[in-house]
Design a protein around this motif. Structure first.
Motif, short mmCIF file in Angstrom:
data_model
loop_
_atom_site.label_atom_id
_atom_site.label_comp_id
_atom_site.label_asym_id
_atom_site.label_seq_id
_atom_site.Cartn_x
_atom_site.Cartn_y
_atom_site.Cartn_z
N LEU A 2 34.32 38.34 34.40
CA LEU A 2 32.88 38.43 34.86
C LEU A 2 33.04 37.45 36.44
O LEU A 2 33.96 36.74 36.23
N ILE A 3 32.19 37.90 37.49
CA ILE A 3 32.35 36.93 38.42
C ILE A 3 30.67 36.62 38.75
O ILE A 3 29.93 37.54 38.75
N GLY A 4 30.38 35.34 38.80
CA GLY A 4 29.09 34.83 38.68
C GLY A 4 28.79 33.48 39.25
O GLY A 4 29.78 32.79 39.24
N ASN A 5 27.43 33.20 39.02
CA ASN A 5 27.16 31.88 39.56
C ASN A 5 26.54 31.04 38.29
O ASN A 5 25.81 31.76 37.63
N LEU A 6 26.86 29.79 37.88
CA LEU A 6 26.19 29.07 37.08
C LEU A 6 24.91 28.92 37.18
O LEU A 6 24.27 28.61 38.39
N GLU A 56 36.88 20.73 29.54
CA GLU A 56 36.83 19.34 30.32
C GLU A 56 36.82 19.79 32.13
O GLU A 56 36.15 19.05 32.62
N LEU A 57 37.63 20.85 32.21
CA LEU A 57 37.33 21.26 33.78
C LEU A 57 36.25 21.60 34.05
O LEU A 57 35.63 21.08 35.39
N ALA A 58 35.23 22.28 33.31
CA ALA A 58 34.19 22.69 33.81
C ALA A 58 33.22 21.37 33.84
O ALA A 58 32.30 21.49 34.87
N GLN A 59 33.44 20.30 33.13
CA GLN A 59 32.56 19.23 33.12
C GLN A 59 33.00 18.48 34.44
O GLN A 59 32.07 18.08 35.08
N LYS A 60 34.19 18.61 34.89
CA LYS A 60 34.63 17.57 36.16
C LYS A 60 34.45 18.43 37.24
O LYS A 60 34.09 17.87 38.24
N TYR A 61 34.37 19.67 37.53
CA TYR A 61 34.55 20.36 38.64
C TYR A 61 33.20 21.40 38.85
O TYR A 61 32.84 21.77 40.05
N LEU A 62 32.43 21.84 37.92
CA LEU A 62 31.53 22.92 37.82
C LEU A 62 30.07 22.42 37.91
O LEU A 62 29.81 21.18 37.33
N SER A 65 25.03 26.75 40.20
CA SER A 65 25.27 27.63 41.52
C SER A 65 27.07 27.85 41.57
O SER A 65 27.22 28.48 42.38
N SER A 66 27.69 27.17 41.00
CA SER A 66 29.15 27.25 41.45
C SER A 66 29.53 28.66 40.99
O SER A 66 28.99 29.39 40.12
N ALA A 89 23.18 35.94 18.75
CA ALA A 89 23.39 35.60 20.28
C ALA A 89 24.94 35.99 20.52
O ALA A 89 25.70 35.96 19.53
N THR A 90 25.20 36.76 21.57
CA THR A 90 26.27 37.09 22.05
C THR A 90 26.71 36.30 23.02
O THR A 90 26.09 36.13 24.02
N GLU A 91 27.83 35.79 23.15
CA GLU A 91 28.26 34.92 23.87
C GLU A 91 29.73 35.33 24.52
O GLU A 91 30.34 36.19 23.96
N VAL A 92 30.31 34.78 25.75
CA VAL A 92 31.45 35.08 26.45
C VAL A 92 32.33 33.79 26.11
O VAL A 92 31.79 32.66 26.67
N VAL A 93 33.44 33.89 25.26
CA VAL A 93 34.08 32.73 24.96
C VAL A 93 35.49 32.72 26.04
O VAL A 93 36.09 33.86 26.24
N GLY A 94 35.41 31.98 27.00
CA GLY A 94 36.26 32.14 28.18
C GLY A 94 37.84 31.62 28.07
O GLY A 94 37.81 30.67 27.13
N ASP A 95 38.57 32.57 28.28
CA ASP A 95 40.10 32.28 28.13
C ASP A 95 40.68 31.90 29.39
O ASP A 95 41.85 31.30 29.38
N ASN A 96 40.11 32.09 30.45
CA ASN A 96 40.56 31.80 31.85
C ASN A 96 39.34 31.60 32.71
O ASN A 96 38.44 32.35 32.59
N LEU A 97 39.48 30.93 33.76
CA LEU A 97 38.77 30.41 34.58
C LEU A 97 39.08 30.18 35.80
O LEU A 97 40.20 29.48 36.03
N ILE A 98 38.46 30.79 36.86
CA ILE A 98 39.03 30.34 38.25
C ILE A 98 37.84 30.21 39.32
O ILE A 98 36.92 30.95 39.15
N MET A 99 37.84 28.97 39.60
CA MET A 99 36.86 28.60 40.56
C MET A 99 36.95 29.14 41.88
O MET A 99 38.02 29.35 42.56
N LEU A 100 35.74 29.65 42.48
CA LEU A 100 35.99 30.53 43.65
C LEU A 100 35.03 29.90 44.72
O LEU A 100 35.08 30.63 45.86
N ASP A 101 34.46 28.73 44.54
CA ASP A 101 33.77 28.07 45.64
C ASP A 101 34.54 27.52 46.66
O ASP A 101 35.85 27.33 46.32
N LYS A 102 34.37 27.72 48.12
CA LYS A 102 35.02 27.09 49.00
C LYS A 102 35.43 25.51 48.95
O LYS A 102 34.51 24.81 48.41
N ARG A 103 36.61 25.09 49.29
CA ARG A 103 36.85 23.71 49.32
C ARG A 103 35.94 23.07 50.34
O ARG A 103 35.93 23.54 51.47
#
Length: 136
Positions: A2-6, A56-62, A65-66, A89-103
């Motif tokens: 999936l590619i999307g925004n929080l 932990e990555l999500a907490q720190k960087y996301l 709208s990310s 409830a159906t959830e997506v359990v993430g195995d891999n995450l790539i942040m796509l926002d511009k720096r």
């Protein structure tokens, strides 16, 4: 995949054994033209759950709208509410995450010199500037 925004900031909790778990809504939008040529957008909402290092990555960087790429698997769970009705409830359990926002600083290295800011997953993918590796 999936590619999307929080839809909101990740809700991160620490479970017994110091295990972090993050949960957030992710909006994916598909745009297409109908028979008359009019552009139609359809948005779907997904609940994403990340565990341990990804949480932990999500907490720190996301944040709300990310833009992210999530790779994972579906998990459906059920329970009974206080009135005895069965809920699902159906959830997506993430195995891999790539942040796509511009720096923000526009550099090709992660902020604070931290490795793996762009992408972290089961196989520790790190995505940098693709033009850095081109032989021409």
């Amino acid at each position: 995949m999936l590619i999307g925004n929080l839809g909101k900031d990740p809700d991160v909790q620490t479970l017994e054994g110091n295990i972090a778990v993050a949960k957030f809504p992710l909006a994916t939008t598909e745009t297409f033209k109908d028979r008359s040529g009019k552009l139609i957008s359809q948005t779907e909402w997904h609940t994403v759950v990340l565990w341990r290092g990804l949480a932990e990555l999500a907490q720190k960087y996301l944040h709300k709208s990310s833009l992210v790429y999530i790779e994972g698997r579906l998990r459906t769970r059920s329970w009974e509410d206080k009135d005895g009705h069965r809920k699902f409830a159906t959830e997506v359990v993430g195995d891999n995450l790539i942040m796509l926002d511009k720096r923000i600083d526009g550099s090709s290295t992660p902020a604070s010199g931290e490795p793996g800011v762009e992408g972290i997953g089961g196989n520790e993918n790190v995505i940098g500037d693709p033009s850095e590796n081109l032989p021409f």
